[in-house]
Design a protein around this motif. Structure first.
Motif, PDB file in Angstrom:
ATOM      1  N   GLN A 202     -40.423   3.808  55.699  1.00 42.31           N
ATOM      2  CA  GLN A 202     -40.811   2.419  55.494  1.00 42.31           C
ATOM      3  C   GLN A 202     -42.242   2.312  54.994  1.00 42.31           C
ATOM      4  OE1 GLN A 202     -40.108   0.298  59.126  1.00 42.31           O
ATOM      5  NE2 GLN A 202     -37.890   0.236  58.849  1.00 42.31           N
ATOM      6  N   GLN A 203     -43.113   3.152  55.552  1.00 42.04           N
ATOM      7  CA  GLN A 203     -44.497   3.138  55.097  1.00 42.04           C
ATOM      8  C   GLN A 203     -44.595   3.597  53.646  1.00 42.04           C
ATOM      9  OE1 GLN A 203     -47.019   5.771  57.323  1.00 42.04           O
ATOM     10  NE2 GLN A 203     -48.911   4.911  56.513  1.00 42.04           N
ATOM     11  N   HIS A 204     -43.806   4.628  53.310  1.00 38.34           N
ATOM     12  CA  HIS A 204     -43.801   5.137  51.935  1.00 38.34           C
ATOM     13  C   HIS A 204     -43.324   4.069  50.955  1.00 38.34           C
ATOM     14  CE1 HIS A 204     -43.447   8.141  48.745  1.00 38.34           C
ATOM     15  NE2 HIS A 204     -42.240   7.669  48.493  1.00 38.34           N
ATOM     16  N   ASN A 205     -42.245   3.374  51.333  1.00 36.69           N
ATOM     17  CA  ASN A 205     -41.710   2.324  50.459  1.00 36.69           C
ATOM     18  C   ASN A 205     -42.663   1.140  50.366  1.00 36.69           C
ATOM     19  OD1 ASN A 205     -39.401   3.815  50.007  1.00 36.69           O
ATOM     20  ND2 ASN A 205     -38.231   2.831  51.634  1.00 36.69           N
ATOM     21  N   THR A 206     -43.339   0.831  51.484  1.00 45.15           N
ATOM     22  CA  THR A 206     -44.276  -0.288  51.479  1.00 45.15           C
ATOM     23  C   THR A 206     -45.451  -0.021  50.549  1.00 45.15           C
ATOM     24  OG1 THR A 206     -43.693  -0.835  53.754  1.00 45.15           O
ATOM     25  CG2 THR A 206     -45.773  -1.715  52.927  1.00 45.15           C
ATOM     26  N   VAL A 207     -45.938   1.223  50.588  1.00 47.23           N
ATOM     27  CA  VAL A 207     -47.066   1.574  49.724  1.00 47.23           C
ATOM     28  C   VAL A 207     -46.688   1.444  48.264  1.00 47.23           C
ATOM     29  CG1 VAL A 207     -48.568   3.451  48.993  1.00 47.23           C
ATOM     30  CG2 VAL A 207     -48.170   3.054  51.427  1.00 47.23           C
ATOM     31  N   HIS A 208     -45.496   1.960  47.916  1.00 48.55           N
ATOM     32  CA  HIS A 208     -45.077   1.898  46.525  1.00 48.55           C
ATOM     33  C   HIS A 208     -44.694   0.485  46.112  1.00 48.55           C
ATOM     34  CE1 HIS A 208     -45.123   6.097  45.182  1.00 48.55           C
ATOM     35  NE2 HIS A 208     -44.968   6.374  46.476  1.00 48.55           N
ATOM     36  N   ALA A 209     -44.185  -0.288  47.079  1.00 46.40           N
ATOM     37  CA  ALA A 209     -43.812  -1.654  46.750  1.00 46.40           C
ATOM     38  C   ALA A 209     -45.048  -2.487  46.415  1.00 46.40           C
ATOM     39  CB  ALA A 209     -43.055  -2.289  47.911  1.00 46.40           C
ATOM     40  N   CYS A 210     -46.170  -2.146  47.043  1.00 43.11           N
ATOM     41  CA  CYS A 210     -47.392  -2.895  46.794  1.00 43.11           C
ATOM     42  C   CYS A 210     -48.048  -2.484  45.486  1.00 43.11           C
ATOM     43  CB  CYS A 210     -48.377  -2.680  47.953  1.00 43.11           C
ATOM     44  SG  CYS A 210     -47.807  -3.359  49.533  1.00 43.11           S
ATOM     45  N   GLN A 211     -47.670  -1.322  44.942  1.00 46.96           N
ATOM     46  CA  GLN A 211     -48.247  -0.849  43.691  1.00 46.96           C
ATOM     47  C   GLN A 211     -47.391  -1.361  42.537  1.00 46.96           C
ATOM     48  OE1 GLN A 211     -48.376   3.393  44.137  1.00 46.96           O
ATOM     49  NE2 GLN A 211     -50.125   3.341  45.510  1.00 46.96           N
ATOM     50  N   ASN A 212     -47.825  -2.433  41.920  1.00 41.98           N
ATOM     51  CA  ASN A 212     -47.109  -2.974  40.778  1.00 41.98           C
ATOM     52  C   ASN A 212     -48.109  -3.546  39.787  1.00 41.98           C
ATOM     53  OD1 ASN A 212     -47.777  -5.626  41.820  1.00 41.98           O
ATOM     54  ND2 ASN A 212     -46.074  -5.339  43.263  1.00 41.98           N
ATOM     55  N   ILE A 213     -47.604  -3.980  38.663  1.00 41.22           N
ATOM     56  CA  ILE A 213     -48.446  -4.489  37.579  1.00 41.22           C
ATOM     57  C   ILE A 213     -48.223  -5.985  37.440  1.00 41.22           C
ATOM     58  CG2 ILE A 213     -48.965  -4.301  35.117  1.00 41.22           C
ATOM     59  CD1 ILE A 213     -47.996  -1.448  35.193  1.00 41.22           C
ATOM     60  N   ASN A 214     -49.296  -6.678  37.199  1.00 38.84           N
ATOM     61  CA  ASN A 214     -49.208  -8.115  37.003  1.00 38.84           C
ATOM     62  C   ASN A 214     -48.345  -8.435  35.786  1.00 38.84           C
ATOM     63  OD1 ASN A 214     -50.333 -10.805  35.730  1.00 38.84           O
ATOM     64  ND2 ASN A 214     -50.927 -10.804  37.903  1.00 38.84           N
ATOM     65  N   ARG A 215     -47.523  -9.481  35.909  1.00 39.89           N
ATOM     66  CA  ARG A 215     -46.599  -9.827  34.824  1.00 39.89           C
ATOM     67  C   ARG A 215     -47.335 -10.107  33.521  1.00 39.89           C
ATOM     68  NH1 ARG A 215     -41.523 -11.082  33.910  1.00 39.89           N
ATOM     69  NH2 ARG A 215     -40.982 -10.705  36.088  1.00 39.89           N
ATOM     70  N   ARG A 216     -48.503 -10.693  33.582  1.00 44.90           N
ATOM     71  CA  ARG A 216     -49.257 -10.986  32.352  1.00 44.90           C
ATOM     72  C   ARG A 216     -49.645  -9.716  31.625  1.00 44.90           C
ATOM     73  NH1 ARG A 216     -53.442 -15.865  34.162  1.00 44.90           N
ATOM     74  NH2 ARG A 216     -51.812 -17.393  34.711  1.00 44.90           N
ATOM     75  N   VAL A 217     -49.963  -8.660  32.404  1.00 46.52           N
ATOM     76  CA  VAL A 217     -50.297  -7.371  31.797  1.00 46.52           C
ATOM     77  C   VAL A 217     -49.064  -6.751  31.162  1.00 46.52           C
ATOM     78  CG1 VAL A 217     -51.189  -5.054  32.237  1.00 46.52           C
ATOM     79  CG2 VAL A 217     -52.167  -7.020  33.443  1.00 46.52           C
ATOM     80  N   VAL A 218     -47.925  -6.875  31.839  1.00 45.30           N
ATOM     81  CA  VAL A 218     -46.674  -6.320  31.313  1.00 45.30           C
ATOM     82  C   VAL A 218     -46.316  -6.986  29.995  1.00 45.30           C
ATOM     83  CG1 VAL A 218     -44.207  -6.043  31.745  1.00 45.30           C
ATOM     84  CG2 VAL A 218     -45.836  -5.686  33.611  1.00 45.30           C
ATOM     85  N   GLU A 219     -46.531  -8.277  29.886  1.00 44.06           N
ATOM     86  CA  GLU A 219     -46.164  -8.991  28.672  1.00 44.06           C
ATOM     87  C   GLU A 219     -47.017  -8.601  27.476  1.00 44.06           C
ATOM     88  OE1 GLU A 219     -46.471 -13.054  29.848  1.00 44.06           O
ATOM     89  OE2 GLU A 219     -44.532 -13.062  30.911  1.00 44.06           O
ATOM     90  N   ILE A 220     -48.146  -7.935  27.726  1.00 45.73           N
ATOM     91  CA  ILE A 220     -48.976  -7.439  26.617  1.00 45.73           C
ATOM     92  C   ILE A 220     -48.327  -6.233  25.951  1.00 45.73           C
ATOM     93  CG2 ILE A 220     -51.247  -6.456  26.059  1.00 45.73           C
ATOM     94  CD1 ILE A 220     -52.422  -8.028  28.330  1.00 45.73           C
ATOM     95  N   LEU A 221     -47.521  -5.506  26.686  1.00 43.04           N
ATOM     96  CA  LEU A 221     -46.873  -4.316  26.128  1.00 43.04           C
ATOM     97  C   LEU A 221     -45.980  -4.724  24.958  1.00 43.04           C
ATOM     98  CD1 LEU A 221     -45.856  -2.538  29.464  1.00 43.04           C
ATOM     99  CD2 LEU A 221     -47.747  -1.923  27.954  1.00 43.04           C
ATOM    100  N   PRO A 222     -45.941  -3.923  23.893  1.00 48.25           N
ATOM    101  CA  PRO A 222     -45.166  -4.283  22.701  1.00 48.25           C
ATOM    102  C   PRO A 222     -43.669  -4.352  22.973  1.00 48.25           C
ATOM    103  CG  PRO A 222     -45.972  -2.036  22.549  1.00 48.25           C
ATOM    104  CD  PRO A 222     -46.659  -2.650  23.740  1.00 48.25           C
ATOM    105  N   SER A 223     -43.006  -5.279  22.321  1.00 41.56           N
ATOM    106  CA  SER A 223     -41.558  -5.423  22.432  1.00 41.56           C
ATOM    107  C   SER A 223     -40.983  -5.708  21.052  1.00 41.56           C
ATOM    108  CB  SER A 223     -41.218  -6.566  23.402  1.00 41.56           C
ATOM    109  OG  SER A 223     -41.714  -7.795  22.906  1.00 41.56           O
ATOM    110  N   PHE A 224     -39.684  -5.511  20.907  1.00 41.14           N
ATOM    111  CA  PHE A 224     -39.016  -5.764  19.633  1.00 41.14           C
ATOM    112  C   PHE A 224     -37.541  -6.024  19.870  1.00 41.14           C
ATOM    113  CE2 PHE A 224     -38.643  -1.297  20.450  1.00 41.14           C
ATOM    114  CZ  PHE A 224     -37.390  -0.945  19.996  1.00 41.14           C
ATOM    115  N   THR A 225     -36.895  -6.538  18.871  1.00 44.26           N
ATOM    116  CA  THR A 225     -35.464  -6.813  18.934  1.00 44.26           C
ATOM    117  C   THR A 225     -34.704  -5.642  18.342  1.00 44.26           C
ATOM    118  OG1 THR A 225     -35.851  -9.185  18.721  1.00 44.26           O
ATOM    119  CG2 THR A 225     -33.632  -8.376  18.267  1.00 44.26           C
ATOM    120  N   PHE A 226     -33.798  -5.113  19.135  1.00 44.27           N
ATOM    121  CA  PHE A 226     -33.040  -3.947  18.688  1.00 44.27           C
ATOM    122  C   PHE A 226     -32.018  -4.356  17.640  1.00 44.27           C
ATOM    123  CE2 PHE A 226     -29.341  -1.148  19.036  1.00 44.27           C
ATOM    124  CZ  PHE A 226     -29.928   0.088  18.850  1.00 44.27           C
ATOM    125  N   THR A 227     -31.922  -3.532  16.592  1.00 42.04           N
ATOM    126  CA  THR A 227     -30.905  -3.732  15.558  1.00 42.04           C
ATOM    127  C   THR A 227     -30.445  -2.380  15.047  1.00 42.04           C
ATOM    128  OG1 THR A 227     -30.468  -4.618  13.353  1.00 42.04           O
ATOM    129  CG2 THR A 227     -32.757  -4.043  13.850  1.00 42.04           C
TER     130      THR A 227
END
Length: 304
Positions: A202-227
């Motif tokens: 539980q402690q291991h999962n709690t530590v990793h659960a708290c380590q995440n990236i803010n959604r605004r930072v994630v949205e900076i990552l490049p994206s594209f439409t697959f074709t």
């Protein structure tokens, strides 16, 4: 990451040590004198330098030492002289005036197979007699003063049998108690191990659960439409490694700095909820400067 398990071997060794120690104590735990009309039993403490009594015990006739302290050559009584060869005889000796070893050796020299030394002090604790074991091959135990005085009366009165060891009924009862205690110990150890591992997980999962990236930072990552019509798809695989579904025409993909791509919905949820690393190569995205993230060749900034 696999968490290390607690040392089960140490717990098992502890249980075996407790059980074996208890069983060894059964071999010399009781002195019993039985006649046709009565029976008395007393707790004893085995000597550390004499031959130990096994679980089955040993029985024979009891004789009061003369002299009673056994500090000089013991004079045989008539019953000892008239007894057939091979008869087991015990000498009852009072504590004091000389060492336990001297008492035992004097009894052994006179042909006794065992010695019962009783205390000369009232309400004293039982002790384990010590001495040099070299050349000593008989048994010896120590009992209380009241036990010695009682045994002296029986030995000088009527014929009877004296036994050093443990009765079968008491042995069975004691073994049952030991087994019950061992089970309790094993269950307790198992429960403790389970709770420790569960808390660590539980402690291991709690530590990793708290380590995440803010959604605004994630949205900076490049994206594209697959074709499938795109002639150059160096940034893409054939399927998303998170949901394991093949990419389909028109789906939005997001590319990480390590050039691994996933469904935008899948990787966004992953980075904002579960961890900061790439599910494939384990690159920690939070450690990468957003200014240094190169655009994918198939990002919206570039046309196919």
């Amino acid at each position: 990451m696999k968490l290390p398990s607690p040392p089960l071997i140490s717990a098992a060794h502890l249980i075996l040590f407790i059980a074996s120690t208890s069983l060894l104590r059964l071999s010399s735990a009781l002195v019993r004198f039985t006649t046709d009309s009565s029976s008395v039993s007393f707790v004893d403490a085995p000597a550390k330098f004499t031959l130990p009594v096994n679980l089955s015990g040993i029985c024979g006739s009891l004789h009061v030492s003369e002299p009673i302290d056994g500090c000089s050559s013991i004079r045989p009584d008539r019953r000892v002289e008239d007894a057939p060869d091979g008869t087991v005889r015990f000498a009852l000796i009072e504590r004091g005036r000389c060492s336990f070893e001297e008492k035992v050796r004097n009894a052994q020299e006179r042909g006794f197979r065992g010695v019962i030394v009783y205390d000369d002090r009232d309400k004293a604790n039982l002790i384990s007699m010590i001495g040099d074991s070299e050349g000593v091959w008989i048994h010896a135990v120590f009992v209380s003063k009241i036990a010695g005085e009682t045994l002296k009366q029986y030995a000088r009165g009527e014929e009877g049998q004296c036994c050093i060891g443990y009765s079968s009924g008491e042995t069975a009862g004691t073994v049952l108690v030991i087994s019950f205690v061992s089970i309790i110990v094993m269950v307790s150890v198992s429960a403790t191990i389970f709770l420790v591992q569960n808390c660590r997980l539980q402690q291991h999962n709690t530590v990793h659960a708290c380590q995440n990236i803010n959604r605004r930072v994630v949205e900076i990552l490049p994206s594209f439409t697959f074709t499938t019509a795109c002639p150059n798809r160096k940034c893409t695989a054939e399927a998303c490694s998170i949901c394991l579904e093949d990419y389909k025409e028109g789906e939005v993909l997001r590319v990480l700095p390590c050039k691994h791509d996933f469904h935008s919905v899948c990787i966004d949820l992953w980075l904002t909820k579960w961890g900061t690393f790439c599910p494939i190569c384990k690159l920690d995205i939070s450690s990468v400067s957003m200014d240094k993230i190169p655009p994918c060749e198939q990002s919206p900034l570039f046309s196919c």
